[in-house]
Design an enzyme around this catalytic site. Structure first.
Site, PDB file in Angstrom:
ATOM      1  N   ARG A  97       2.391 -84.324 -26.410  1.00 59.06           N
ATOM      2  CA  ARG A  97       1.612 -83.273 -25.579  1.00 59.06           C
ATOM      3  C   ARG A  97       0.216 -82.776 -25.923  1.00 59.06           C
ATOM      4  O   ARG A  97       0.268 -82.445 -27.374  1.00 59.06           O
ATOM      5  CB  ARG A  97       2.289 -82.065 -24.864  1.00 59.06           C
ATOM      6  CG  ARG A  97       3.356 -82.475 -23.864  1.00 59.06           C
ATOM      7  CD  ARG A  97       4.332 -81.269 -23.730  1.00 59.06           C
ATOM      8  NE  ARG A  97       3.585 -80.191 -22.901  1.00 59.06           N
ATOM      9  CZ  ARG A  97       3.646 -80.348 -21.515  1.00 59.06           C
ATOM     10  NH1 ARG A  97       4.094 -81.577 -20.973  1.00 59.06           N
ATOM     11  NH2 ARG A  97       2.624 -79.453 -20.838  1.00 59.06           N
ATOM     12  N   SER A 165       7.401 -81.312 -35.315  1.00 60.70           N
ATOM     13  CA  SER A 165       8.695 -80.737 -35.156  1.00 60.70           C
ATOM     14  C   SER A 165       9.506 -81.446 -35.853  1.00 60.70           C
ATOM     15  O   SER A 165      10.587 -82.093 -35.449  1.00 60.70           O
ATOM     16  CB  SER A 165       9.210 -80.625 -33.757  1.00 60.70           C
ATOM     17  OG  SER A 165       8.167 -79.953 -32.879  1.00 60.70           O
ATOM     18  N   ASP A 218       8.161 -76.689 -33.910  1.00 58.69           N
ATOM     19  CA  ASP A 218       8.280 -76.528 -32.538  1.00 58.69           C
ATOM     20  C   ASP A 218       9.094 -75.141 -32.284  1.00 58.69           C
ATOM     21  O   ASP A 218       8.750 -74.006 -31.418  1.00 58.69           O
ATOM     22  CB  ASP A 218       8.968 -77.520 -31.591  1.00 58.69           C
ATOM     23  CG  ASP A 218      10.293 -78.028 -32.283  1.00 58.69           C
ATOM     24  OD1 ASP A 218      10.681 -77.528 -33.418  1.00 58.69           O
ATOM     25  OD2 ASP A 218      10.844 -78.819 -31.567  1.00 58.69           O
TER      26      ASP A 218
END
Ligand code: GLC
Length: 471
Positions: A97, A165, A218
């Site tokens: 994203r 992450s 994350d």
């Protein structure tokens, strides 16, 4: 222990010409055996809690531990100083994203974002392919949504926070090298490299005028996104494709890194990488032969054994392996093994939805198996056995996740007035997962504990933007 129990399962095959009564009995026996393997007693949970706290201490001290306990270089700070336009990139699974955030005095005023699917050839390809894809996606986003952000001489170089992450050994807030890939990534040329440098180079090459000022996990993003709104936010937890948590720890406890330790009482975020808990020795994890099968077929054999019991990447696969094994023994219709032969074909979402089927006749389960897999089950006892297996896999995952949260709060001495920011598809989308999770936490911590779980949607990305804004 699990091997012995599995032997019972090996003994109870059922064949053609057997009476319905006998098949029913054998199915019940199989379910009882599986229940014994998948249900965790309060005593066992307690043992795991203490072992996890033990591993946290050892990890912080730099001793041998299955918990990496990675410093994030994010320290507690007042949030009001954050101001301006920031970007966040969120890479942690198959989706990537790009997020643009406008922050005024610590308040998130507006956001816009785009999601890109990482092509499999980049998840398993080369470093240039993967980071090139990321940089091109950022350029696409800017061109379409905020062209002014990249005009030379028009705007300032925009600060960017990078949520990456995976287990990373951070050297500072804006540098850190990948320790090893998890969650099915195998891209070459990244392990051991500074991922901030790789990203910055790719952005520069693509003529995107941004500076990577912060790198975070994350879980850390999720905690910080909540912390901007709620100062009682104590942990960030991801229960999605992967599983992990971070929490506020006193800097003085980070014995292994003198640079962090010297900050004394100031609190800092530690990324536990709890997915790897108890991996090497499998001391106390309730692993079964089915889990061993899943582990052996994974690209990271022997690692992330805790994650392989609780995260969305694996829950469907564990269920599938059990179903196929029972079907091969004649305890479920033959079509189950035939149609579910392909690894990972039965998704965690399927397993989660089936686990919630309480309708008489289990019509939801019947239809899902028929429509998605072409499995046409006549015998309702087959449907019940399948549903109950999905429940067992789900509940064990939720119990284990609850155990890990309770252990962390106990270690941090934060069992009163604690907000836990959670994100991830397993937590959000698996029916009843949350209820089992919270019950387990309460059972371990006792009624006097005051712990709230909140869903922090998109926290992983937003948190990176906030961290960049504070950098
Ligand atoms: C994996 C990664 C970890 C991440 C988690 C959740 O366990 O190693 O860094 O936080 O997945 O996405």
């Amino acid at each position: 222990m699990s091997k012995r129990l599995h032997n019972i399962l090996d003994h109870i095959s059922s064949g053609k010409g057997e009476s319905k009564e006998m098949k029913d009995l054998k199915q019940r026996l199989a379910l009882a055996t599986l229940t014994a393997q998948f249900t965790i007693s309060p005593e066992r949970l307690k043992e795991m809690v203490y072992f996890m706290i033990h591993e946290m201490h050892e990890g912080l001290a730099g001793k041998k531990s299955t918990l990496r306990m990675l410093p994030s270089f994010v320290y507690k700070k007042h949030t009001a100083s954050a101001d301006g336009v920031y970007y966040a990139l969120d890479l942690g699974g198959t989706n990537f994203r790009v997020i643009r955030m406008l922050i005024r005095q610590g308040e998130l005023i507006s956001t816009s974002s785009s999601q890109f699917t990482i092509p499999i050839e980049h998840m398993k390809g080369t470093v240039d392919g993967l980071f090139g894809f990321i940089a091109t996606s950022v350029l696409k986003f800017i061109t379409e949504k905020a062209p002014d952000d990249n005009k030379k001489g028009y705007s300032r170089t925009i600060p960017l926070g990078f949520t990456f992450s995976f287990p990373v050994k951070q050297m500072s807030l804006n540098s850190g090298s990948l320790i090893e890939w998890t969650k099915g990534f195998t891209t070459t040329g990244v392990q051991g490299e500074d991922v901030v440098r790789l990203l910055q180079q790719a952005l520069d090459k693509t003529a995107v005028d941004m500076k990577v000022v912060a790198l975070c996990n994350d879980t850390v993003g999720t905690l910080i996104a909540r912390y901007f709104r709620d100062e009682h936010a104590q942990m960030g937890v991801i229960l999605g494709t992967g599983a992990n948590a971070c929490y506020w720890e006193k800097s003085s406890a980070v014995v292994k890194d003198p640079n962090v330790q010297k900050e004394g009482q100031r609190e800092t975020v530690i990324n536990m990488e709890f997915g790897n808990f108890d991996s090497q020795c499998v001391h106390c994890l309730p692993v079964t032969v089915f889990d061993d099968i899943v582990d052996k077929a994974s690209p990271n054999v022997g690692a992330q054994r805790f994650e392989k019991l609780i995260s969305g990447m694996y829950l469907g696969e564990i269920s599938r392996v059990i179903l196929v094994s029972l079907s091969k023994n004649g305890l479920l219709a033959k079509s189950v093994a035939d149609r579910l032969e392909k690894p990972y074909s039965f998704e965690s979402r399927d397993s989660g939805l089936i686990s919630a089927d309480r309708l008489p006749g289990l019509n939801f389960t019947r239809n899902l198996l028929l429509e998605k897999f072409g499995i046409n089950l006549q015998d309702s006892s087959d449907l019940y056995l399948i549903r109950n297996i999905c429940v067992l896999v789900r509940n064990r995952a939720a119990q284990l996740a609850g155990m890990a949260i309770a252990a962390t709060l106990l270690k941090a001495e934060k069992t009163g007035n604690a907000t836990i920011a959670v994100d991830g598809s397993v937590y959000e989308k698996t029916p009843s997962f949350r209820a089992v999770l919270i019950n387990t936490i309460r059972a371990i911590l006792g009624e006097e504990a005051d712990v709230r779980l909140v869903l922090q949607k998109e926290g992983s990305g937003h948190g990176a933007g906030f961290i960049a804004a504070l950098a």
